[in-house]
Scaffold this motif. Structure first.
Motif, PDB file in Angstrom:
ATOM      1  N   SER A 196      -9.628  -6.575  -6.378  1.00  0.00           N
ATOM      2  CA  SER A 196     -11.268  -6.758  -6.355  1.00  0.00           C
ATOM      3  C   SER A 196     -11.339  -7.926  -5.301  1.00  0.00           C
ATOM      4  O   SER A 196     -12.602  -8.252  -4.825  1.00  0.00           O
ATOM      5  CB  SER A 196     -11.641  -7.206  -7.723  1.00  0.00           C
ATOM      6  OG  SER A 196     -11.146  -8.307  -8.297  1.00  0.00           O
ATOM      7  N   LEU A 197     -10.260  -8.797  -5.062  1.00  0.00           N
ATOM      8  CA  LEU A 197     -10.402  -9.809  -4.256  1.00  0.00           C
ATOM      9  C   LEU A 197     -10.390  -9.574  -2.653  1.00  0.00           C
ATOM     10  O   LEU A 197     -10.807 -10.532  -1.741  1.00  0.00           O
ATOM     11  CB  LEU A 197      -9.716 -10.951  -4.645  1.00  0.00           C
ATOM     12  CG  LEU A 197      -9.610 -11.685  -5.835  1.00  0.00           C
ATOM     13  CD1 LEU A 197      -8.752 -12.725  -6.327  1.00  0.00           C
ATOM     14  CD2 LEU A 197     -11.200 -12.275  -6.360  1.00  0.00           C
ATOM     15  N   PHE A 198      -9.780  -8.548  -2.488  1.00  0.00           N
ATOM     16  CA  PHE A 198      -9.477  -8.252  -1.126  1.00  0.00           C
ATOM     17  C   PHE A 198     -10.563  -7.943  -0.129  1.00  0.00           C
ATOM     18  O   PHE A 198     -11.371  -6.878  -0.664  1.00  0.00           O
ATOM     19  CB  PHE A 198      -8.566  -6.851  -1.400  1.00  0.00           C
ATOM     20  CG  PHE A 198      -7.706  -6.655   0.291  1.00  0.00           C
ATOM     21  CD1 PHE A 198      -7.150  -7.723   1.046  1.00  0.00           C
ATOM     22  CD2 PHE A 198      -7.862  -5.297   0.778  1.00  0.00           C
ATOM     23  CE1 PHE A 198      -6.694  -7.296   2.179  1.00  0.00           C
ATOM     24  CE2 PHE A 198      -7.432  -5.177   1.949  1.00  0.00           C
ATOM     25  CZ  PHE A 198      -6.692  -6.102   2.528  1.00  0.00           C
ATOM     26  N   ARG A 199     -10.758  -8.674   0.766  1.00  0.00           N
ATOM     27  CA  ARG A 199     -11.925  -8.587   1.955  1.00  0.00           C
ATOM     28  C   ARG A 199     -11.220  -7.912   3.140  1.00  0.00           C
ATOM     29  O   ARG A 199     -12.256  -7.626   4.148  1.00  0.00           O
ATOM     30  CB  ARG A 199     -12.494  -9.873   1.792  1.00  0.00           C
ATOM     31  CG  ARG A 199     -13.169 -10.389   0.723  1.00  0.00           C
ATOM     32  CD  ARG A 199     -14.439  -9.559   0.125  1.00  0.00           C
ATOM     33  NE  ARG A 199     -14.847 -10.262  -0.908  1.00  0.00           N
ATOM     34  CZ  ARG A 199     -14.729  -9.534  -2.191  1.00  0.00           C
ATOM     35  NH1 ARG A 199     -13.728  -8.842  -2.359  1.00  0.00           N
ATOM     36  NH2 ARG A 199     -15.192 -10.102  -3.281  1.00  0.00           N
ATOM     37  N   GLY A 200      -9.839  -7.776   3.326  1.00  0.00           N
ATOM     38  CA  GLY A 200      -9.551  -7.183   4.448  1.00  0.00           C
ATOM     39  C   GLY A 200      -9.619  -5.847   4.589  1.00  0.00           C
ATOM     40  O   GLY A 200     -10.576  -5.138   3.925  1.00  0.00           O
ATOM     41  N   SER A 201      -8.729  -5.254   5.520  1.00  0.00           N
ATOM     42  CA  SER A 201      -8.796  -3.644   5.703  1.00  0.00           C
ATOM     43  C   SER A 201      -7.518  -2.989   5.270  1.00  0.00           C
ATOM     44  O   SER A 201      -7.628  -1.786   5.095  1.00  0.00           O
ATOM     45  CB  SER A 201      -8.945  -3.594   7.134  1.00  0.00           C
ATOM     46  OG  SER A 201      -7.997  -4.045   7.879  1.00  0.00           O
ATOM     47  N   VAL A 202      -6.380  -3.638   5.341  1.00  0.00           N
ATOM     48  CA  VAL A 202      -4.982  -3.045   4.994  1.00  0.00           C
ATOM     49  C   VAL A 202      -4.166  -3.637   4.261  1.00  0.00           C
ATOM     50  O   VAL A 202      -3.915  -4.912   4.164  1.00  0.00           O
ATOM     51  CB  VAL A 202      -4.268  -2.729   6.667  1.00  0.00           C
ATOM     52  CG1 VAL A 202      -3.147  -2.100   6.476  1.00  0.00           C
ATOM     53  CG2 VAL A 202      -5.461  -2.278   7.567  1.00  0.00           C
ATOM     54  N   ILE A 203      -3.655  -2.712   3.278  1.00  0.00           N
ATOM     55  CA  ILE A 203      -2.732  -3.280   2.350  1.00  0.00           C
ATOM     56  C   ILE A 203      -1.212  -2.505   2.728  1.00  0.00           C
ATOM     57  O   ILE A 203      -1.357  -1.214   2.656  1.00  0.00           O
ATOM     58  CB  ILE A 203      -2.984  -3.169   0.841  1.00  0.00           C
ATOM     59  CG1 ILE A 203      -4.190  -4.049   0.582  1.00  0.00           C
ATOM     60  CG2 ILE A 203      -1.645  -3.506  -0.079  1.00  0.00           C
ATOM     61  CD1 ILE A 203      -4.676  -3.930  -0.760  1.00  0.00           C
ATOM     62  N   VAL A 204      -0.198  -3.023   2.806  1.00  0.00           N
ATOM     63  CA  VAL A 204       0.965  -2.654   3.229  1.00  0.00           C
ATOM     64  C   VAL A 204       2.115  -2.828   1.912  1.00  0.00           C
ATOM     65  O   VAL A 204       2.557  -3.912   1.815  1.00  0.00           O
ATOM     66  CB  VAL A 204       1.454  -2.892   4.481  1.00  0.00           C
ATOM     67  CG1 VAL A 204       2.853  -2.131   5.041  1.00  0.00           C
ATOM     68  CG2 VAL A 204       0.496  -2.809   5.447  1.00  0.00           C
ATOM     69  N   ASN A 205       2.760  -1.682   1.707  1.00  0.00           N
ATOM     70  CA  ASN A 205       3.710  -1.874   0.681  1.00  0.00           C
ATOM     71  C   ASN A 205       5.241  -1.273   1.150  1.00  0.00           C
ATOM     72  O   ASN A 205       5.271  -0.302   1.212  1.00  0.00           O
ATOM     73  CB  ASN A 205       3.201  -1.196  -0.540  1.00  0.00           C
ATOM     74  CG  ASN A 205       4.460  -1.646  -1.929  1.00  0.00           C
ATOM     75  OD1 ASN A 205       5.356  -2.093  -1.651  1.00  0.00           O
ATOM     76  ND2 ASN A 205       3.994  -0.935  -3.063  1.00  0.00           N
ATOM     77  N   VAL A 206       6.108  -2.109   1.265  1.00  0.00           N
ATOM     78  CA  VAL A 206       7.120  -1.845   1.840  1.00  0.00           C
ATOM     79  C   VAL A 206       8.161  -2.336   0.864  1.00  0.00           C
ATOM     80  O   VAL A 206       9.520  -2.762   1.189  1.00  0.00           O
ATOM     81  CB  VAL A 206       7.758  -2.465   3.306  1.00  0.00           C
ATOM     82  CG1 VAL A 206       7.055  -1.486   4.371  1.00  0.00           C
ATOM     83  CG2 VAL A 206       7.457  -3.769   3.481  1.00  0.00           C
ATOM     84  N   ALA A 207       8.035  -2.496  -0.502  1.00  0.00           N
ATOM     85  CA  ALA A 207       8.876  -3.207  -1.605  1.00  0.00           C
ATOM     86  C   ALA A 207       8.983  -2.122  -2.472  1.00  0.00           C
ATOM     87  O   ALA A 207      10.139  -1.151  -2.169  1.00  0.00           O
ATOM     88  CB  ALA A 207       8.108  -4.248  -2.000  1.00  0.00           C
ATOM     89  N   ARG A 208       8.344  -2.010  -3.425  1.00  0.00           N
ATOM     90  CA  ARG A 208       8.654  -1.111  -4.637  1.00  0.00           C
ATOM     91  C   ARG A 208       7.184  -0.499  -5.179  1.00  0.00           C
ATOM     92  O   ARG A 208       6.387  -1.316  -5.213  1.00  0.00           O
ATOM     93  CB  ARG A 208       9.363  -1.503  -5.748  1.00  0.00           C
ATOM     94  CG  ARG A 208      10.654  -1.630  -5.484  1.00  0.00           C
ATOM     95  CD  ARG A 208      11.779  -0.499  -5.215  1.00  0.00           C
ATOM     96  NE  ARG A 208      13.088  -0.688  -5.219  1.00  0.00           N
ATOM     97  CZ  ARG A 208      13.804  -0.813  -3.843  1.00  0.00           C
ATOM     98  NH1 ARG A 208      13.131  -1.100  -2.931  1.00  0.00           N
ATOM     99  NH2 ARG A 208      15.131  -1.231  -4.052  1.00  0.00           N
ATOM    100  N   SER A 209       7.338   0.750  -5.288  1.00  0.00           N
ATOM    101  CA  SER A 209       6.188   1.301  -5.731  1.00  0.00           C
ATOM    102  C   SER A 209       5.251   0.703  -6.858  1.00  0.00           C
ATOM    103  O   SER A 209       4.045   0.141  -7.179  1.00  0.00           O
ATOM    104  CB  SER A 209       5.779   2.791  -6.075  1.00  0.00           C
ATOM    105  OG  SER A 209       6.794   3.022  -6.986  1.00  0.00           O
ATOM    106  N   HIS A 210       6.082   0.267  -7.923  1.00  0.00           N
ATOM    107  CA  HIS A 210       5.639  -0.381  -9.318  1.00  0.00           C
ATOM    108  C   HIS A 210       5.276  -1.615  -9.148  1.00  0.00           C
ATOM    109  O   HIS A 210       4.766  -2.233 -10.466  1.00  0.00           O
ATOM    110  CB  HIS A 210       6.467  -0.001 -10.334  1.00  0.00           C
ATOM    111  CG  HIS A 210       6.677   1.475 -10.904  1.00  0.00           C
ATOM    112  ND1 HIS A 210       5.544   2.258 -11.226  1.00  0.00           N
ATOM    113  CD2 HIS A 210       7.512   2.530 -10.261  1.00  0.00           C
ATOM    114  CE1 HIS A 210       6.085   3.474 -11.514  1.00  0.00           C
ATOM    115  NE2 HIS A 210       7.208   3.625 -11.019  1.00  0.00           N
TER     116      HIS A 210
END
Length: 291
Positions: A196-210
């Motif tokens: 809800s705080l995110f004001r950017g455009s892209v979130i990237v996950n290269v860790a773990r799904s959970h």
């Protein structure tokens, strides 16, 4: 003292491990050895002293069944650079609309669309271990401002600011990269509050799904179609249930996967076995983080 390798490797790789550790090495031994080099499964015996994974993440290992008197080490940092490269491959492909342009031109449409640059944008890194440090180095090379959140701030190289809370990462970043390990504490860490705080455009996950709460992320993406979730991991992988949202780009957990990377990772793990034999192993896993 003997090293048992509990997965399939070539004789050449076993010989290399023997050279590094300076102790006998056996591939897939029938009986437990004092030192075990594993991918996931292990064998316990009364003489087992060290279990060393070839993987950086250890959430797939049955840690609760490892006796407390057995040292258990991850292979942290072994895959950091290629995983960071993959994160930026996803980011650049999105920012420069590579897939969109490729599809359009192959269909005969020659049309210029506006693209974005990483220069002067803010990169927020959630977790500043090996992957986080490699991402910061690449981000700085692209002219980005680097924010990082970690429990243990270290040297500030390539980081403009270590923030006090993950809230600041999501509130102040154009791009967020998730590089946390999956532990008891980080399961579902990225949920509705942070999103809800995110004001950017892209979130990237290269860790773990959970590390990301699935329901929260899917709801966030539905309500914010202009934002993108770029991920190398997915809940329930390799089975993908339901339709992927349009604003998701997904790769099949390949960020650290290739024969040459596995070879490098094994060499990295064997060097840590040697450090254990010398009395100073690195990357000892804290059981309390997982059990």
């Amino acid at each position: 003292m003997k090293v048992g390798i509990y997965f399939d490797v070539t004789k050449e790789m076993a010989d290399r491990c023997r050279e590094i550790t300076d102790v006998p090495v056996e591939i897939r031994p029938v009986y437990p050895t004092e030192i075990e080099l594993i991918q996931g499964d292990y064998m316990l015996g009364p003489e087992t002293k060290l279990i060393q994974t070839i993987t950086a993440g250890v959430d797939h290992v049955k840690i609760a069944e490892i006796p407390k008197n057995v040292t258990f080490c991850s292979n942290a940092d072994a895959f950091s650079d290629p995983v960071a490269e993959h994160a930026f491959a996803l980011i650049l492909s999105y920012m420069r609309k590579i897939s969109t342009f490729d599809s359009m031109t192959k269909e005969g449409t020659w049309k210029k669309l506006p693209v974005s640059s990483l220069k002067h944008k803010t990169l927020g890194i959630l977790g500043y271990g090996g992957i986080g440090r490699s991402c910061a180095r690449l981000g700085k090379a692209f002219g980005m401002k680097i924010l990082a959140f970690t429990r243990t701030p270290g040297e500030k190289t390539n980081v403009d600011k270590f923030v006090n809370t993950p809230d600041e990462i999501f509130r102040e970043s154009d791009v967020v990269i998730i590089g946390l390990p999956l532990t008891k504490e980080t399961r579902g860490y990225v949920g509705s509050h942070l999103l809800s705080l995110f004001r950017g455009s892209v979130i990237v996950n290269v860790a773990r799904s959970h590390i990301v709460d699935k329901a929260s992320m899917l709801d966030f993406l539905k309500k914010n179609p202009e934002k993108e979730y770029l991920s190398d991991v997915w809940w329930g992988e390799p089975k993908i249930e339901g339709n992927l949202p349009e604003n998701v780009v997904l790769t099949p957990h390949v960020a650290g996967l290739s024969p040459d990377l596995i070879e490098e990772a094994m060499i990295h793990a064997c060097h840590n076995i040697r450090k254990y034999l010398d009395g100073n192993p690195e990357n000892i896993v804290k059981r309390e983080d997982y059990v």
